[in-house]
Write a protein that holds these residues in place. Structure first.
Motif, PDB file in Angstrom:
ATOM      1  N   UNK A 109      17.928  -8.090  -7.960  1.00 51.11           N
ATOM      2  CA  UNK A 109      17.389  -9.391  -7.607  1.00 51.11           C
ATOM      3  C   UNK A 109      16.775  -9.425  -6.222  1.00 51.11           C
ATOM      4  N   UNK A 110      16.971  -8.349  -5.454  1.00 52.22           N
ATOM      5  CA  UNK A 110      16.389  -8.269  -4.108  1.00 52.22           C
ATOM      6  C   UNK A 110      15.036  -7.576  -4.185  1.00 52.22           C
ATOM      7  N   UNK A 111      14.022  -8.211  -3.621  1.00 49.45           N
ATOM      8  CA  UNK A 111      12.676  -7.639  -3.671  1.00 49.45           C
ATOM      9  C   UNK A 111      12.567  -6.381  -2.817  1.00 49.45           C
ATOM     10  N   UNK A 112      13.151  -6.440  -1.622  1.00 48.94           N
ATOM     11  CA  UNK A 112      13.014  -5.347  -0.661  1.00 48.94           C
ATOM     12  C   UNK A 112      14.380  -4.824  -0.239  1.00 48.94           C
ATOM     13  N   UNK A 113      14.466  -3.548   0.000  1.00 48.81           N
ATOM     14  CA  UNK A 113      15.687  -2.941   0.532  1.00 48.81           C
ATOM     15  C   UNK A 113      15.976  -3.527   1.912  1.00 48.81           C
ATOM     16  N   UNK A 114      17.243  -3.813   2.171  1.00 47.36           N
ATOM     17  CA  UNK A 114      17.640  -4.459   3.423  1.00 47.36           C
ATOM     18  C   UNK A 114      18.805  -3.713   4.055  1.00 47.36           C
ATOM     19  N   UNK A 136      13.630 -14.730   5.506  1.00 45.01           N
ATOM     20  CA  UNK A 136      14.176 -14.465   4.176  1.00 45.01           C
ATOM     21  C   UNK A 136      15.151 -15.561   3.780  1.00 45.01           C
ATOM     22  N   UNK A 137      15.161 -15.889   2.518  1.00 46.02           N
ATOM     23  CA  UNK A 137      16.126 -16.854   1.992  1.00 46.02           C
ATOM     24  C   UNK A 137      17.302 -16.099   1.401  1.00 46.02           C
ATOM     25  N   UNK A 138      18.495 -16.370   1.913  1.00 43.29           N
ATOM     26  CA  UNK A 138      19.701 -15.716   1.423  1.00 43.29           C
ATOM     27  C   UNK A 138      20.700 -16.767   0.964  1.00 43.29           C
ATOM     28  N   UNK A 139      21.821 -16.283   0.423  1.00 44.03           N
ATOM     29  CA  UNK A 139      22.856 -17.208  -0.032  1.00 44.03           C
ATOM     30  C   UNK A 139      23.433 -18.010   1.127  1.00 44.03           C
ATOM     31  N   UNK A 140      23.301 -17.480   2.343  1.00 50.12           N
ATOM     32  CA  UNK A 140      23.830 -18.162   3.524  1.00 50.12           C
ATOM     33  C   UNK A 140      22.744 -18.894   4.305  1.00 50.12           C
ATOM     34  N   UNK A 143      17.145 -16.327   7.042  1.00 52.43           N
ATOM     35  CA  UNK A 143      17.440 -15.272   8.018  1.00 52.43           C
ATOM     36  C   UNK A 143      16.119 -14.702   8.518  1.00 52.43           C
ATOM     37  N   UNK A 144      16.008 -14.527   9.819  1.00 49.60           N
ATOM     38  CA  UNK A 144      14.842 -13.879  10.400  1.00 49.60           C
ATOM     39  C   UNK A 144      15.098 -12.379  10.493  1.00 49.60           C
ATOM     40  N   UNK A 145      14.228 -11.596   9.883  1.00 45.71           N
ATOM     41  CA  UNK A 145      14.406 -10.145   9.839  1.00 45.71           C
ATOM     42  C   UNK A 145      13.148  -9.444  10.330  1.00 45.71           C
ATOM     43  N   UNK A 146      13.337  -8.233  10.806  1.00 47.04           N
ATOM     44  CA  UNK A 146      12.218  -7.391  11.227  1.00 47.04           C
ATOM     45  C   UNK A 146      11.905  -6.376  10.128  1.00 47.04           C
ATOM     46  N   UNK A 163      10.134   4.403   2.835  1.00 44.62           N
ATOM     47  CA  UNK A 163      10.499   3.220   2.055  1.00 44.62           C
ATOM     48  C   UNK A 163      10.573   1.992   2.966  1.00 44.62           C
ATOM     49  N   UNK A 164       9.793   0.948   2.687  1.00 42.75           N
ATOM     50  CA  UNK A 164       9.869  -0.269   3.499  1.00 42.75           C
ATOM     51  C   UNK A 164      11.259  -0.903   3.433  1.00 42.75           C
ATOM     52  N   UNK A 165      11.686  -1.492   4.558  1.00 39.61           N
ATOM     53  CA  UNK A 165      13.011  -2.100   4.642  1.00 39.61           C
ATOM     54  C   UNK A 165      12.934  -3.297   5.579  1.00 39.61           C
ATOM     55  N   UNK A 166      13.803  -4.272   5.358  1.00 40.09           N
ATOM     56  CA  UNK A 166      13.937  -5.376   6.306  1.00 40.09           C
ATOM     57  C   UNK A 166      15.290  -5.241   6.985  1.00 40.09           C
ATOM     58  N   UNK A 167      15.317  -5.560   8.284  1.00 39.65           N
ATOM     59  CA  UNK A 167      16.512  -5.341   9.101  1.00 39.65           C
ATOM     60  C   UNK A 167      16.854  -6.623   9.852  1.00 39.65           C
ATOM     61  N   UNK A 168      18.151  -6.975   9.850  1.00 35.38           N
ATOM     62  CA  UNK A 168      18.575  -8.173  10.576  1.00 35.38           C
ATOM     63  C   UNK A 168      20.043  -8.046  10.973  1.00 35.38           C
ATOM     64  N   UNK A 169      20.365  -8.560  12.145  1.00 40.31           N
ATOM     65  CA  UNK A 169      21.749  -8.563  12.599  1.00 40.31           C
ATOM     66  C   UNK A 169      22.595  -9.479  11.729  1.00 40.31           C
ATOM     67  N   UNK A 170      21.958 -10.528  11.172  1.00 40.79           N
ATOM     68  CA  UNK A 170      22.679 -11.496  10.349  1.00 40.79           C
ATOM     69  C   UNK A 170      23.186 -10.918   9.037  1.00 40.79           C
TER      70      UNK A 170
END
Length: 205
Positions: A109-114, A136-140, A143-146, A163-170
C-alpha cells in the motif's frame, strides 16, 4: 512427463540395463541378482524423484535450516524469496542497504520505499538537501520527508540499484519497502501465509 523427466527415465533405464548386464555376467545366485537389481531400481527411483522435485525439496530444506538458525521468516529457493507472514499479520524482511543490515516491513500500500532518518544516515543514503520537503499522509497525520536514493539494496537474492526513497525523522524506527521496489520485480504474490518475490527476467524488465 516433461522433457527433462523423459531424459532422466531414459538415462535410468540405460543405467539399469548396464547394471543388469554386469550382474548376469557374474556367476552369482539368482536370489542375489534379484536383491541387487531391486536395490539399484530403488536408488535410481530416488534419483529420478529427487531431480523431478528438486525445487520443492530445496524449499523444505531451506525452511528446516531456517528454523534451526532462527531466520525462519524468509527462505531463499534459487532466485526466489519466500517470506512467511509474521504473527502481527505483516511481512518483514532483513535486507542490506549499501551493505548495512536493515529490517523492513513490506507494504504494497506504500507507493515509495521509506526509511527512518537515523537508519538512512547509518546506511549512508544520498539524501536530498532541497529546502522543499515531500509531504506524506500517514496514519499519524502528515509528515514532511526528504527524497533520497538507495545506491544498492539487497533483499535475499534480489538486488536493485538507485532505488528512490523518502526519509523522515518522524518515521521513528520504521522502514518500509513500497511498490517502487515490488513493481521492479518479475512478480510478487501472497498465498497461504507467504509472500513470494521473484526477480525480473530480460523478458519482463
Amino acid at each position: 512427463m516433461t522433457e527433462d523427466q523423459n531424459i532422466n527415465l531414459v538415462f535410468a533405464i540405460g543405467a539399469l540395463v548396464l547394471v543388469a548386464s554386469a550382474l548376469f555376467s557374474r556367476r552369482i545366485g539368482l536370489g542375489e541378482i534379484v536383491r541387487t537389481a531391486l536395490a539399484w531400481v530403488a536408488i535410481f527411483g530416488l534419483f529420478i524423484v529427487g531431480f523431478s522435485y528438486k525445487q520443492e525439496i530445496l524449499a523444505v530444506w531451506s525452511r528446516v535450516s531456517g528454523e534451526l538458525n532462527g531466520s525462519h521468516d524468509q527462505v531463499v529457493v534459487g532466485e526466489t524469496l519466500r517470506i512467511r507472514q509474521s504473527a502481527d499479520g505483516h511481512f518483514w524482511v532483513d535486507a542490506k542497504v549499501n551493505a548495512t543490515p536493515v529490517r523492513f516491513l513490506i507494504d504494497s500500500g506504500a507507493t515509495t520505499t521509506a526509511m527512518a532518518l537515523r537508519t538512512a544516515q547509518a546506511a549512508d543514503i544520498d539524501i536530498s538537501s532541497s529546502p522543499f520537503p515531500v509531504v506524506l499522509s500517514t496514519a499519524n497525520g502528515s509528515v514532511e520527508a526528504q527524497r533520497g536514493v538507495i545506491q544498492s539494496i539487497q533483499v535475499g537474492p534480489l538486488k536493485m540499484q538507485d532505488l528512490p526513497v523518502v526519509v523522515a525523522e518522524e518515521f521513528g524506527d520504521a522502514n518500509v519497502i513500497g511498490m517502487n521496489f515490488l513493481s521492479k520485480l518479475g512478480s510478487w504474490r501472497v498465498a497461504e501465509g507467504e509472500m513470494v518475490l521473484e526477480p525480473a527476467t530480460p523478458d519482463n524488465q
